[in-house]
Design an enzyme around this catalytic site. Structure first.
Site, short mmCIF file in Angstrom:
data_model
loop_
_atom_site.label_atom_id
_atom_site.label_comp_id
_atom_site.label_asym_id
_atom_site.label_seq_id
_atom_site.Cartn_x
_atom_site.Cartn_y
_atom_site.Cartn_z
N ASP A 49 17.97 40.49 22.22
CA ASP A 49 19.38 40.54 21.82
C ASP A 49 19.64 41.78 20.98
OD1 ASP A 49 22.05 38.85 21.38
OD2 ASP A 49 21.53 39.80 19.48
N TYR A 54 24.08 47.97 16.62
CA TYR A 54 22.75 48.01 15.98
C TYR A 54 22.12 49.40 16.11
CZ TYR A 54 23.16 42.88 16.47
OH TYR A 54 23.59 41.57 16.45
N LYS A 79 26.35 44.00 23.13
CA LYS A 79 27.69 43.55 22.71
C LYS A 79 28.61 44.75 22.51
CE LYS A 79 25.08 40.21 19.94
NZ LYS A 79 23.93 40.90 19.36
N HIS A 112 31.61 41.21 20.34
CA HIS A 112 30.84 41.00 19.11
C HIS A 112 31.60 40.15 18.07
CE1 HIS A 112 27.29 43.11 16.94
NE2 HIS A 112 27.46 41.91 16.46
P1 NDP Z 1 17.08 35.81 11.09
O1 NDP Z 1 17.73 34.56 10.61
O2 NDP Z 1 16.45 35.85 12.42
O3 NDP Z 1 16.02 36.21 9.97
C1 NDP Z 1 15.33 37.43 9.99
C2 NDP Z 1 14.58 37.55 8.68
O4 NDP Z 1 13.61 36.52 8.57
C3 NDP Z 1 13.84 38.86 8.55
O5 NDP Z 1 13.88 39.22 7.19
C4 NDP Z 1 12.44 38.50 8.98
O6 NDP Z 1 11.48 39.34 8.34
C5 NDP Z 1 12.32 37.08 8.48
N1 NDP Z 1 11.43 36.27 9.31
C6 NDP Z 1 11.30 36.30 10.66
N2 NDP Z 1 10.41 35.40 11.08
C7 NDP Z 1 9.95 34.78 9.98
C8 NDP Z 1 8.99 33.76 9.78
N3 NDP Z 1 8.34 33.21 10.80
N4 NDP Z 1 8.75 33.36 8.50
C9 NDP Z 1 9.41 33.91 7.46
N5 NDP Z 1 10.33 34.88 7.59
C10 NDP Z 1 10.60 35.31 8.84
O7 NDP Z 1 18.16 36.99 10.90
P2 NDP Z 1 19.09 37.90 11.73
O8 NDP Z 1 20.31 38.02 10.90
O9 NDP Z 1 18.40 39.13 12.14
O10 NDP Z 1 19.50 37.07 13.04
C11 NDP Z 1 18.76 37.09 14.24
C12 NDP Z 1 19.45 37.88 15.33
O11 NDP Z 1 20.75 37.37 15.60
C13 NDP Z 1 19.74 39.35 14.94
O12 NDP Z 1 18.59 40.15 14.90
C14 NDP Z 1 20.75 39.72 15.98
O13 NDP Z 1 20.12 39.97 17.22
C15 NDP Z 1 21.59 38.43 16.03
N6 NDP Z 1 22.77 38.52 15.13
C16 NDP Z 1 24.01 38.53 15.71
C17 NDP Z 1 25.15 38.62 14.94
C18 NDP Z 1 26.47 38.60 15.60
O14 NDP Z 1 27.48 38.88 14.93
N7 NDP Z 1 26.56 38.32 16.87
C19 NDP Z 1 25.09 38.71 13.47
C20 NDP Z 1 23.73 38.65 12.94
C21 NDP Z 1 22.64 38.54 13.76
P3 NDP Z 1 10.62 40.48 9.09
O15 NDP Z 1 11.47 41.11 10.15
O16 NDP Z 1 10.29 41.40 7.98
O17 NDP Z 1 9.41 39.79 9.67
#
Ligand code: NDP
Length: 275
Positions: A49, A54, A79, A112
């Site tokens: 995604d 981004y 998006k 988006h």
């Molecule tokens: P998430 O809720 O997926 O959390 C990501 C965070 O959690 C990062 O800091 C990551 O750290 C950490 N993390 C990942 N796996 C673990 C684990 N197993 N244990 C502990 N910590 C963990 O956040 P996002 O906001 O990135 O949401 C996911 C996706 O949703 C986005 O990447 C995007 O593709 C989408 N999105 C869409 C939006 C929209 O408006 N349509 C808005 C926001 C997000 P690290 O990377 O350092 O491992």
């Protein structure tokens, strides 16, 4: 119930979409995004995604080409950004995304955010892209029930997906029911609460099931019939987040997780954003 990382939900137009994918928001263009997408695909992820906003579509494209996995085994979402909404500008934005990703056909293209006064025109452009066969499925993101009602009223093609913030502190019950009723697949963004996983119940269930807090939450998504796209740039977490197909939360534990709801958002409110 999904049993495997490659298992799919079937969208209202018959297209299969994987239940779990990798999110790449805030992942840097270049080596960082390439490495995370490469590792995810090596781990068995087939869904990625991204979004024009981004600014990492080129890196995503390079990683999927380098993976050696056949294009039609992958499911790629991007998006259209708010500034590009409107009919012609959306068609141009789509071309730019397609070029950056290096793909002829996208699997899913989303609006988006529901930009007032714009999203219906934008939707007409998505309908055209869909009818032309440039994208296999179209949908929206951050749409509340009233946005969906407004869009459904008069559209030619109903959205296949609505991607929204969804996690145990924001369970979105009315939106989830509305989407089920209208056969719009709900997809969870920020499923891991952007890493804020330190909740006592998650620690308790983590000990009970022998799974991490992240795995408990992702499993809760799947058991709710919600597609989920956790983001990580950390190899062992990319693997951990995919390892959620070998256990099942009890009905009682699902209800306890649901009860954590506080209508708390980590991201912007779709009824009150100014970008
Ligand atoms: P998430 O809720 O997926 O959390 C990501 C965070 O959690 C990062 O800091 C990551 O750290 C950490 N993390 C990942 N796996 C673990 C684990 N197993 N244990 C502990 N910590 C963990 O956040 P996002 O906001 O990135 O949401 C996911 C996706 O949703 C986005 O990447 C995007 O593709 C989408 N999105 C869409 C939006 C929209 O408006 N349509 C808005 C926001 C997000 P690290 O990377 O350092 O491992």
């Amino acid at each position: 119930m999904a049993q495997h990382l490659k298992d799919c939900t079937v969208l209202n137009n018959g297209v299969s979409m994987p239940w779990l994918g990798l999110g790449v928001w805030q992942v840097k263009e270049g080596e960082e995004v390439e490495a995370s997408v490469r590792h995810a695909i090596q781990t068995g992820y087939v869904s990625i995604d991204t979004a024009a906003a981004y600014a990492n579509e080129e890196g995503v494209g390079r990683a999927i080409r380098d993976s050696g996995v056949p294009r039609d085994s992958l499911f790629i979402t991007t998006k259209v950004w708010n500034a590009h909404q409107g009919y012609d500008s959306t068609l141009r934005a789509f071309e730019a995304s397609r070029r950056k990703l290096g793909l002829d056909i996208l699997d899913l293209y989303l609006i988006h955010w529901p930009v007032k006064g714009k999203y219906k025109e934008t939707w007409r452009a998505l309908e055209k892209l869909y009818k032309d066969g440039a994208v296999r499925a179209i949908g929206v993101s951050n749409f509340q029930v009233h946005h969906l009602q407004d869009l459904l009223d008069g559209c030619e093609v109903a959205p296949m997906v609505n991607q929204v913030e969804f996690h145990p502190l924001l369970t979105q019950k009315p939106l989830l029911s509305f989407c089920r009723e209208h056969r719009i697949q709900l997809e969870a963004w920020s499923p891991l609460m952007q890493g804020n996983l330190e909740l006592p119940l998650l620690a308790e269930l983590s000990a009970k099931y022998g799974k991490s807090a992240a795995q408990i939450v992702l499993r809760w998504d799947l058991q709710h019939g919600v597609v989920t796209i956790p983001k990580s740039v950390t190899s062992h977490r990319i693997e951990e987040n995919a390892n959620v197909f070998d256990f099942e939360l009890s009905g009682e534990d699902m209800a306890r997780l649901d009860a954590l709801n506080q209508d708390k958002r980590f991201g912007p409110d779709p009824d009150n954003f100014n970008f």
